[in-house]
Design an enzyme around this catalytic site. Structure first.
Site, PDB file in Angstrom:
ATOM      1  N   HIS A 171      67.684 122.504 -87.904  1.00 64.62           N
ATOM      2  CA  HIS A 171      68.983 122.046 -88.409  1.00 64.62           C
ATOM      3  C   HIS A 171      70.063 122.622 -87.490  1.00 64.62           C
ATOM      4  O   HIS A 171      70.671 123.653 -87.764  1.00 64.62           O
ATOM      5  CB  HIS A 171      69.179 122.517 -89.858  1.00 64.62           C
ATOM      6  CG  HIS A 171      70.558 122.222 -90.381  1.00 64.62           C
ATOM      7  ND1 HIS A 171      71.058 120.947 -90.482  1.00 64.62           N
ATOM      8  CD2 HIS A 171      71.558 123.036 -90.803  1.00 64.62           C
ATOM      9  CE1 HIS A 171      72.290 120.989 -90.955  1.00 64.62           C
ATOM     10  NE2 HIS A 171      72.614 122.256 -91.146  1.00 64.62           N
TER      11      HIS A 171
ATOM     12  N   ASP B 125      70.795 116.081 -92.430  1.00 69.70           N
ATOM     13  CA  ASP B 125      70.646 115.438 -91.114  1.00 69.70           C
ATOM     14  C   ASP B 125      69.994 114.063 -91.272  1.00 69.70           C
ATOM     15  O   ASP B 125      70.392 113.091 -90.636  1.00 69.70           O
ATOM     16  CB  ASP B 125      69.801 116.325 -90.200  1.00 69.70           C
ATOM     17  CG  ASP B 125      70.283 117.764 -90.226  1.00 69.70           C
ATOM     18  OD1 ASP B 125      71.455 117.971 -89.918  1.00 69.70           O
ATOM     19  OD2 ASP B 125      69.506 118.650 -90.607  1.00 69.70           O
TER      20      ASP B 125
END
Ligand SMILES: NC(=O)C1=CN([C@@H]2O[C@H](COP(=O)(O)OP(=O)(O)OC[C@H]3O[C@@H](n4cnc5c(N)ncnc54)[C@H](O)[C@@H]3O)[C@@H](O)[C@H]2O)C=CC1
Ligand SMILES: O=C([O-])CC(=O)C(=O)O
Length: 329
Positions: free
Chosen positions: A190, A162
């Site tokens: 996440h 990410d």
């Protein structure tokens, strides 16, 4: 004098991510070009998976990596995790089109209870654990809770993909190289609720906010693009991200072991209560690393928009945690 080899366990070693990951570990990309490694590879006790693992090992042999000091195949975590210094817990079922990562909770949670217990029993007391298998934060939380004799801080979840996605989208927006960006981070889970935050970031030393100066783009383009990137890749490729995930795992462990020289990165780590996140929550934080330890970046001012986003991703993580309560006692 040559360094003593480090033992690295990788689970799901015959899977997609494994196929991108193992060669780079053996090549020294993760622990350093002077650090010999022994690979201890785990796959499920299934004939097809074990055969596929043998095939991958044949290819690793064929690379004649100078740093590879040994390699073994396992179907039991109790042998795979024996004396390991680093664990990359990748093995789990990936999601398909139309699924959210938390849909995998039931299917994958059991794996991390068993593996947490095995780490507790046989791994080095300093083992560094990175959970990649989804839902990564909650799986890391389960593994940590299943290993009460290991320090909680040894367990981490992967938010580095990410982080890297957030860097790359921001660099493209401002037309500057990745290396010009500092002090970016991703807070939370996440999942699409993650909050990619560049309110503290600089680009070539200038405040990123001033350079971008487009709140609508942040809200309507940037955050959804970064947050839903995994799904966009599944949609395009028909399979979940593997090479970029493997790359992020390498980045995460390399920075943890070798240090960031004062630069920020993002790691999913058990909260110490910083920024009002309940202690023990496996949460993406801005960190710096030094001498094999990570430290949360402290003293940041969190504006109202950021706080709202952080609250949202925290809420989701607490719900996931509630859903696995029966597994962690
Ligand atoms: N945290 C992150 O940023 C990312 C996480 N992922 C996750 O990583 C995981 C693996 O993805 P892929 O390699 O694409 O999947 P894959 O299906 O290609 O490989 C997974 C492998 O794990 C093995 N496995 C399953 N249970 C196991 C167990 N208990 N012990 C050892 N091995 C086991 C399977 O036999 C299979 O070979 C998935 O959960 C996926 O969602 C994927 C991309 C990014
Ligand atoms: O989206 C998925 O399921 C795989 C993953 O975690 C990612 O690419 O971020």
């Amino acid at each position: 004098m040559a360094k003593a080899p480090m033992r690295v366990a990788v689970t799901g070693a015959a899977g997609q991510i494994g196929y991108s990951l193992l060669f780079r570990i053996a090549n020294g990309d993760m622990l350093g070009k002077d650090q010999p490694v022994i690979l201890q590879l785990l796959e499920i006790p299934d004939e097809k998976a074990q055969k596929a693992l043998k095939g991958v090992m044949m290819e690793i042999d064929d690379c004649a990596f100078p740093l590879l000091a040994g390699m073994t195949a396992h179907s039991d975590p109790m042998t795979a995790f024996k004396d390991i210094d680093v664990a990359l817990l990748v093995g789990a079922r990936p999601r398909g089109p139309g699924m959210e990562r938390k849909d995998l909770l039931e299917a994958n949670a059991q794996i991390f209870t068993v593996q947490g217990k095995a780490l507790d029993a046989v791994a080095s007391r300093n083992v560094k654990v990175l959970v990649v298998g989804n839902p990564a934060n909650t799986n890391a939380y389960i593994a940590m809770k299943s290993a009460p004799n290991l320090p909680a801080k040894n367990f981490t979840a992967m938010l580095r993909l990410d982080h890297n996605r957030a860097l790359s989208q921001l660099a493209a927006k401002v037309g500057k190289p990745i290396t010009s960006i500092e002090k970016l981070c991703v807070w939370g889970n996440h999942s699409p609720t993650m909050y990619a935050d560049f309110t503290h970031a600089t680009i070539d030393g200038q405040p990123a906010n001033t350079l971008v100066n487009d709140q609508a783009w942040i809200k309507d383009v940037y955050l959804p693009t970064v947050g839903k990137r995994g799904a966009a890749i599944i949609e395009a490729r028909g399979l979940s991200s593997a090479a970029s995930a493997a790359n992020a795992a390498i980045d995460h462990v390399r920075d943890w072991v070798l240090g960031t020289n004062g630069k920020w990165t993002t790691m999913g780590i058990p909260s110490d209560g910083s920024y009002g996140i309940p202690e023990g929550t496996m949460f993406g934080y801005p960190v710096t690393t030094e001498n094999g330890e990570y430290k949360i970046v402290q003293g940041l001012e969190i504006d109202a928009f950021s706080q709202e986003r952080i609250n949202l991703t925290l809420k989701e993580l607490l719900e996931e945690r509630e859903g696995v309560k029966h597994l962690v006692g």
